[in-house]
Write an enzyme that holds these catalytic residues in place. Structure first.
Site, PDB file in Angstrom:
ATOM      1  N   SER A 112       0.844  -1.203   0.000  1.00 61.39           N
ATOM      2  CA  SER A 112       0.000   0.000   0.000  1.00 61.39           C
ATOM      3  C   SER A 112       0.881   1.256   0.000  1.00 61.39           C
ATOM      4  O   SER A 112       1.726   1.423  -0.876  1.00 61.39           O
ATOM      5  CB  SER A 112      -0.957  -0.052   1.198  1.00 61.39           C
ATOM      6  N   ASP A 246      -9.059  -6.396  -4.403  1.00 59.18           N
ATOM      7  CA  ASP A 246      -8.656  -5.237  -3.604  1.00 59.18           C
ATOM      8  C   ASP A 246      -9.729  -4.144  -3.721  1.00 59.18           C
ATOM      9  O   ASP A 246      -9.979  -3.631  -4.814  1.00 59.18           O
ATOM     10  CB  ASP A 246      -7.319  -4.696  -4.117  1.00 59.18           C
ATOM     11  N   HIS A 274      -6.850  -6.381  -0.147  1.00 54.39           N
ATOM     12  CA  HIS A 274      -5.748  -5.432  -0.074  1.00 54.39           C
ATOM     13  C   HIS A 274      -4.553  -5.945   0.723  1.00 54.39           C
ATOM     14  O   HIS A 274      -3.502  -5.318   0.716  1.00 54.39           O
ATOM     15  CB  HIS A 274      -6.272  -4.139   0.573  1.00 54.39           C
TER      16      HIS A 274
END
Length: 324
Positions: A112, A246, A274
């Site tokens: 991320s 995601d 995610h």
């Protein structure tokens, strides 16, 4: 420079299996977890996260590597200075942490926001980066969930504490405990999301979060994209891992990055969101170990040396002689 070992909470010690430590870097406390021996694997967490997010994969990876998982400044147990939370600042801190711990190079894994930090690290300090692994990474396209875009609206930081207080956090933890006793299991993804949300009940964490958020996202989407310069990683072995479901960053970003990075590998995990390292930890470890075992670590030049080498090459005639 001595590291100060802190005592983990009971929940973290059961999950991470590695006690957190801390060290002072340029006047700021940086918390980190470290385990294992061998080539260094630097794990960089996402926004409003911490090194705890790697708890599902650290023990297995530590059997083969020296695994280093820091808490970025402003997050986890690291200091929350009122300073710079840009990608470049985080990359500098990682470089300084490696120096303080005596590590010259590492395979850098970023998830991320941590993916954006990892790419920035590879760009600023190519000589320190042996491989690059991007996990549902930010910084690879415009699109991002509406929820994060809304948080960047003017004034939202002022009203956010109404929806995220220590009392609400404790109430949520209690409800989760009751549900667990009743046999209702939460998913790895929901636990990560809750952990991130709950961390924002603290004012210092919240300030650092909004500083980091606004550095990379505005209401139109992600404000920072590395796609235009990913060709510069041609000499750096790169693995891209993404969850097909995601909900925050679309899997199309993984495909675009794979096409932009010469020789990169792409692994898309079906049925995963995610957090592939939490939702499918065994597969994540398998893919990562295979990638490292089947690639040679890069030995790139620092940016200045690379430019000088390029200029020298341009002054070489086609017959091999140098121009005067």
């Amino acid at each position: 420079m001595a590291a100060r070992v802190t005592r983990p909470s009971s929940d973290e010690s059961r999950g991470a299996l590695v006690e957190p430590r801390s060290i002072t870097v340029d006047g700021d406390r940086v918390a980190y977890r470290v385990a294992g021996k061998g080539p260094v694997l630097l794990l960089v967490h996402g926004m409003a996260g911490s090194s705890v997010t790697w708890r599902h994969v650290m023990p297995a990876l530590a059997k083969r590597f020296r695994v280093l998982a820091p808490d970025l400044l402003g997050q986890g147990q690291s200091a929350k200075p009122r300073g710079d939370y840009s990608l470049g600042a985080h990359a500098n801190t990682l470089r300084d942490l490696m120096d303080a711990l005596g590590h010259e190079r590492a395979t850098v894994v970023g998830q991320s926001l941590g993916g954006g930090v990892a790419m920035q690290f590879a760009y600023q300090f190519p000589e320190r980066c042996e491989r690059l692994v991007l996990v549902d990474s930010g910084g690879l396209g415009l699109e991002v969930t509406l929820y994060l875009r809304m948080l960047t609206l003017p004034g939202f930081e002022s009203v956010f504490p109404l929806f995220c207080t220590p009392r609400l956090r404790e109430a949520g933890n209690q409800v989760a405990t009751w549900l667990g006793r009743a046999g209702v299991r939460s998913t790895p993804a929901s636990r990560e999301i809750w952990r991130s949300y709950a961390s924002l009940a603290d004012a210092e964490n919240r300030h650092a979060f909004f500083c980091s958020l606004r550095d990379v996202i505005d209401f139109s989407g992600q404000a920072v994209s590395a796609l235009g310069r990913l060709h510069r990683t041609a000499g750096l072995p790169t693995l891209i891992v993404w969850g097909a479901q995601d909900p925050f960053i679309p899997v199309a970003h993984a495909v675009a990055a794979h096409e932009a990075i010469p020789g990169s590998r792409l692994q898309i995990f079906d049925g995963v969101g995610h957090y592939p390292h939490c939702e499918a930890p065994e597969r994540f470890v398998e893919v990562l170990v295979d990638f490292i075992a089947s690639t040679k670590p890069a030995r790139l030049l620092v940016r200045g040396q690379r430019r000088r080498s390029s200029r020298a090459a341009l002054t070489t005639r086609r017959d091999g002689s140098r121009e005067g």
